[in-house]
Design a protein around this motif. Structure first.
Motif, PDB file in Angstrom:
ATOM      1  N   LEU A 237      12.667   4.605  -1.729  1.00 34.70           N
ATOM      2  CA  LEU A 237      13.044   4.917  -3.386  1.00 34.70           C
ATOM      3  C   LEU A 237      14.067   3.859  -3.737  1.00 34.70           C
TER       4      LEU A 237
ATOM      5  N   PRO B 191      15.602  10.766   3.787  1.00 27.31           N
ATOM      6  CA  PRO B 191      15.690  11.007   2.183  1.00 27.31           C
ATOM      7  C   PRO B 191      15.676   9.614   1.621  1.00 27.31           C
TER       8      PRO B 191
ATOM      9  N   THR C 199       7.579   9.987  -0.137  1.00 30.88           N
ATOM     10  CA  THR C 199       6.737  10.775   0.928  1.00 30.88           C
ATOM     11  C   THR C 199       4.985  10.713   0.407  1.00 30.88           C
TER      12      THR C 199
ATOM     13  N   GLU D 291       4.210  16.481   3.319  1.00 33.68           N
ATOM     14  CA  GLU D 291       4.967  15.395   2.607  1.00 33.68           C
ATOM     15  C   GLU D 291       5.811  14.830   3.896  1.00 33.68           C
TER      16      GLU D 291
ATOM     17  N   ASN E 201      14.458  18.828   2.727  1.00 32.30           N
ATOM     18  CA  ASN E 201      13.311  19.404   1.912  1.00 32.30           C
ATOM     19  C   ASN E 201      12.790  20.573   2.819  1.00 32.30           C
TER      20      ASN E 201
ATOM     21  N   SER F 176       6.745  22.733   1.077  1.00 30.37           N
ATOM     22  CA  SER F 176       6.637  22.467  -0.276  1.00 30.37           C
ATOM     23  C   SER F 176       6.196  21.029  -0.576  1.00 30.37           C
ATOM     24  N   ARG F 177       5.231  20.878  -1.508  1.00 26.04           N
ATOM     25  CA  ARG F 177       5.068  19.504  -2.065  1.00 26.04           C
ATOM     26  C   ARG F 177       6.558  18.843  -2.780  1.00 26.04           C
ATOM     27  N   THR F 178       6.877  17.809  -2.697  1.00 30.76           N
ATOM     28  CA  THR F 178       8.052  17.230  -3.409  1.00 30.76           C
ATOM     29  C   THR F 178       7.709  16.627  -4.650  1.00 30.76           C
TER      30      THR F 178
ATOM     31  N   ILE G 173       9.939  13.902  -7.774  1.00 33.33           N
ATOM     32  CA  ILE G 173      10.966  13.003  -7.828  1.00 33.33           C
ATOM     33  C   ILE G 173      12.076  13.758  -8.692  1.00 33.33           C
TER      34      ILE G 173
ATOM     35  N   LEU H  45      15.505  11.306  -5.556  1.00 31.80           N
ATOM     36  CA  LEU H  45      14.860  11.794  -4.352  1.00 31.80           C
ATOM     37  C   LEU H  45      13.717  12.646  -4.352  1.00 31.80           C
ATOM     38  N   GLU H  46      12.795  12.629  -3.449  1.00 31.85           N
ATOM     39  CA  GLU H  46      11.866  13.450  -3.147  1.00 31.85           C
ATOM     40  C   GLU H  46      12.427  14.734  -2.840  1.00 31.85           C
TER      41      GLU H  46
END
Lengths: 393, 393
Positions: free
Chosen positions: A26, A101, A105, A112, B99, B103-105, B107, B111-112
Motif C-alpha cells: 500500500l 496490514p 489484498t 482477501e 481484518n 469480509s471483502r476489504t 481502502i 489500509l485494506e
C-alpha cells in the motif's frame, strides 16, 4: 570494534540502496523488503503475540517460516530467495491467519489475501508501459441460472472507442479455484500483457471477458469433490453459453461466431474450458488449458469417474472429442496446453500425459512449459504471453 | 426443560429466518449477521487469544466492543443497533488490528479494511437494479507532476457506446482522506445511484472521473498538517487541471468547457474541490462540497493560517471568491454544500457556519443535511443522490 560497526553500517547502506518494495505494498506503508537475491524480509508488529509465522504460495519457498520478536514488539524473518512472480502470503498470529496490514489484498483461497510481487529480471511484458492501453470495465448481467446479478470484467483493446466500425474477436478467460473474475487483471496483469503484445504487433486486438467461474447457488467456490464439480461446471456452462456470450455480443462489438471466439482458463478455469468448449465446438474454435488438471470423463457416467488422472485414452476421453484427430484438427484452429515445471504432479503429469497421448494420436497440440515456476501467476502470465499471439490467426 | 429447549430452538429458527448477511461478506463465508433491529453479531475464531474486540466506523456505535470466547475458540459479541449504511470495522486481536477473514476489504484509513453494509429500509436508490447500466472503467495516465502512472476510475453513462455522436458533461468526483479512487464506486455505489437517476429521468447522462486524490511524492495519504495539506493540494490541483482533465477530454466524448464541467468531493475531496474550483472558475461551473471541513485561507499567507474554523468572512474567505455575491452567483451555476447531522463539529459547524454566512451575504448555496448519519458513506450516498440531479441544468 570500530571497523566492525563501520562494516555493519556499510552493509546496511548497501541493503537500503538495493532492497526493493513490492508493487503490492500500500502507498506509504513500510511493507516487506525484497533483497537483490530475492530473499524477503517480512515484519509484523504484535507485542503481545507468542508465536508468529509467515506462510504463503509455492513460489515463496517451503515455509511456514517462524518469525522472531524484537525489543520493539516487531516480529521479523528473512525468507530464502523466492521465485520471481506474484505470491500470496499471510501471517499465522498465535494460530490465526491474518493479512499483512501493509499489503493490498487479492481474492485467493476464497479470501482477501496479502501478496508480494517479486520482479523477474528482464521481464517487462506484464508491466504497465507507455503504449496505447485498452480499457478494463465492469460488466453486470442478471443470470436466470443463479437468480442473481453477476459481475464480469471486460477488456476492450486500444482504439475500441475510436474505431467505431471495427468488430473484434472474443476471448473468454477464466480464473482458478478460490480466485475470482478480478484475478486475471489484478494478479495476472492480462490487460498489460495484451496492451504490450498489441503495441508490438504480436497479438491481434481482441475483446476479453473474464467471468466469475462459480454459478451454483450462492456462487461460492467449488469444493473438491467430482460430483459437486460436475454440477458446478454444468451450471457455469449454462451461464457462459446462454447468458455471458449473448450479453457480451449485445454490449460490445464482437464478431459473434465460433471462428472468432476462444476460451481459455487457468487451473479450475482450464478444466472448465475443456469441459465446455470440447462439448461445444459450435461455440469455440480456439481452446487453451493453462495448468488445468485433466479429468477425462467428468461428463461420463458416474461409475467411471476416476477424478484426475494421466491414463488418458485419446479415443474415449472427453466423450470422444479427440477420437478422430483429423476432424479435431480441422475443427479447432488452436488447441493449447501449458504447465509450469514446478507444479505438483496432479497438474504436471495429467497435462503432460494427455499432451503426449494426444500428439501420438495425431492431435495438434501446442504445448508450453514454463521453466521453474509453480502453480502460480508467473506461470499463467507466461502462458498468456505465449497464447495471445496465437489467437484468431 | 423440554419446553425450554423447544423455546430456544424456536428463537434460533426465528433468528435464522430474519437475520441477514452483509453484502460485503465474501461468497460462501459465514460473516457477521445483522438482526432486524440492526444489531450485529460478529465472530472470530482465535482459540489462543487473550482479548478480542471489534471496533469500527461511527455508524457502528461507540465501541470498541469486547468479545467473549466460547468453548469452540470462537469469540463473539452482539453490538447495539447500528445506523444504516456502510461501516468499516476491524478486530483488535491481542492488540493487533486485523481484518475479518469473512469480509471483502475496502481502502479506508489507508489500509485494506473490513466493512459491513446495513440496509436502510426503503432506500433502493443505491442498489444495482434492472435499469440500463453505465460502464465503470480503469483509466491509466502518466503524470509529470508525480513522475508515475496514475490510476483513475471513469463512469460512462448508459448508451455511451451506442450513441457515438453524443458528447457528455464531466463530473470530477473525489474521495476522502485514507480512501482512494475506488471509494466512490466500491463503497459509495455512485455508478448505481447515477444509473437509477438517469433511468428515472432525474439526472442527465454524464461522464464521471474519480481520481486518486494524492499527488505528492509516493502518492501516500495526506497527513493532517496545514503546511503539508497546502502543498499536497497544490500538487493535486496541477494534476487535475493539466493532466487529468486533458486525459479525460482526449479519451472520452466530453464537452470540454467550464459550463459542462463539475467538481465535487467528500471530506478531504470536498476541501480539494473548494481549493481548486473557487480558484479556477475558468474550469468549473458546478461545485459541491460533501462534508469537507472549511479552511477559508489555505491559499493565504501562512501567518493567517488558522486551520479549520467557522469564523467565515465572506469577503476574504477563499481569496475573496465570494466577495461579490452577484458575480459569484452568475459565474457558478451550482454551489452545493452538505453535511450529516451526526458528524463531528469540525464538519458540522464549519460547513453550517459557512453556509449561513454565505447565504446572509447573498451567495446562492444549496445546503443539504443528511439526517442521523455520520462522517460515513451513507451521508455521501444521500448527498450524491441529491446533487447529481442538479448538475448541468
Amino acid at each position: 570494534m570500530k571497523q566492525l560497526i563501520l562494516l555493519a553500517a556499510t552493509a546496511l547502506l548497501a541493503l537500503a540502496a538495493t532492497a526493493a518494495v513490492s508493487e503490492t505494498t500500500l502507498p506509504g506503508a513500510a511493507g516487506p523488503t525484497i533483497q537483490p537475491d530475492r530473499s524477503i524480509t517480512f515484519k509484523l508488529k504484535a507485542p503481545e503475540a507468542r508465536t508468529v509465522q509467515v506462510a504463503g504460495g509455492d513460489g515463496l519457498g517451503a515455509g511456514p517460516f517462524d518469525m522472531t520478536k524484537g525489543a520493539d514488539g516487531v516480529w521479523t524473518v528473512t525468507t530464502p530467495p523466492a521465485v520471481p512472480g506474484f505470491h500470496y502470503y499471510w501471517f499465522n498470529l498465535d494460530g490465526v491467519r491474518v493479512n499483512d496490514p501493509t499489503s493490498r489484498t487479492y481474492i485467493g483461497y476464497g479470501l482477501e489475501t496479502s501478496a508480494i510481487e517479486i520482479p523477474e529480471p528482464g521481464a517487462d511484458y506484464y508491466e504497465l508501459r507507455d503504449v496505447p492501453h485498452g480499457a478494463v470495465r465492469d460488466q453486470w448481467y442478471f443470470s436466470k441460472v443463479t437468480g442473481r446479478w453477476r459481475h464480469a470484467v471486460v477488456y476492450t483493446p486500444p482504439g475500441y472507442d475510436a474505431n467505431i466500425k471495427t468488430r473484434y474477436p472474443l476471448l473468454i478467460l477464466q480464473h482458478g479455484r478460490g480466485e475470482d473474475e478480478t484475478g486475471w487483471t489484478r494478479q495476472g496483469r492480462a490487460q498489460f500483457i495484451l496492451d504490450n503484445l498489441i503495441a508490438a504487433g504480436r497479438a491481434l486486438p481482441m475483446i476479453v471477458v473474464m467471468d466469475r467461474g462459480y454459478a451454483l447457488k450462492d456462487e461460492t467456490p467449488v469444493p473438491d469433490t467430482m460430483d459437486y464439480t460436475r454440477s458446478a461446471f454444468a451450471a457455469f456452462e449454462n451461464v457462459v453459453l446462454h447468458e455471458l456470450i449473448p450479453t457480451v455480443d449485445a454490449a460490445y462489438r464482437t464478431i459473434p461466431d465460433r471462428d472468432h471466439r476462444a476460451m481459455a482458463g487457468l487451473s479450475m478455469g482450464g478444466m472448465q474450458t475443456l469441459f465446455i468448449s470440447l462439448h461445444h465446438p459450435e461455440a469455440f474454435a480456439y481452446v487453451a488449458n493453462l495448468s488445468g488438471p485433466i479429468v477425462p470423463d467428468l461428463r461420463g457416467p458416474r461409475s467411471t469417474d476416476q477424478g484426475f488422472h494421466d491414463r488418458f485414452d485419446s479415443k474415449t476421453a472427453f466423450e470422444g472429442a479427440f477420437a478422430d484427430s483429423a476432424s479435431f484438427n480441422k475443427k479447432f484452429k488452436l488447441f493449447w496446453m501449458g504447465v509450469g515445471t514446478q507444479e505438483p504432479a496432479v497438474f504436471r503429469d495429467t497435462i503432460g500425459g494427455a499432451v503426449r497421448t494426444l500428439q501420438a494420436a495425431g492431435v495438434k497440440v501446442v504445448y508450453f512449459e514454463s521453466q521453474g515456476t509453480a502453480h502460480e501467476w508467473q506461470t499463467w502470465r507466461r502462458d498468456f504471453n505465449d497464447l495471445a499471439p496465437r489467437l484468431f490467426r
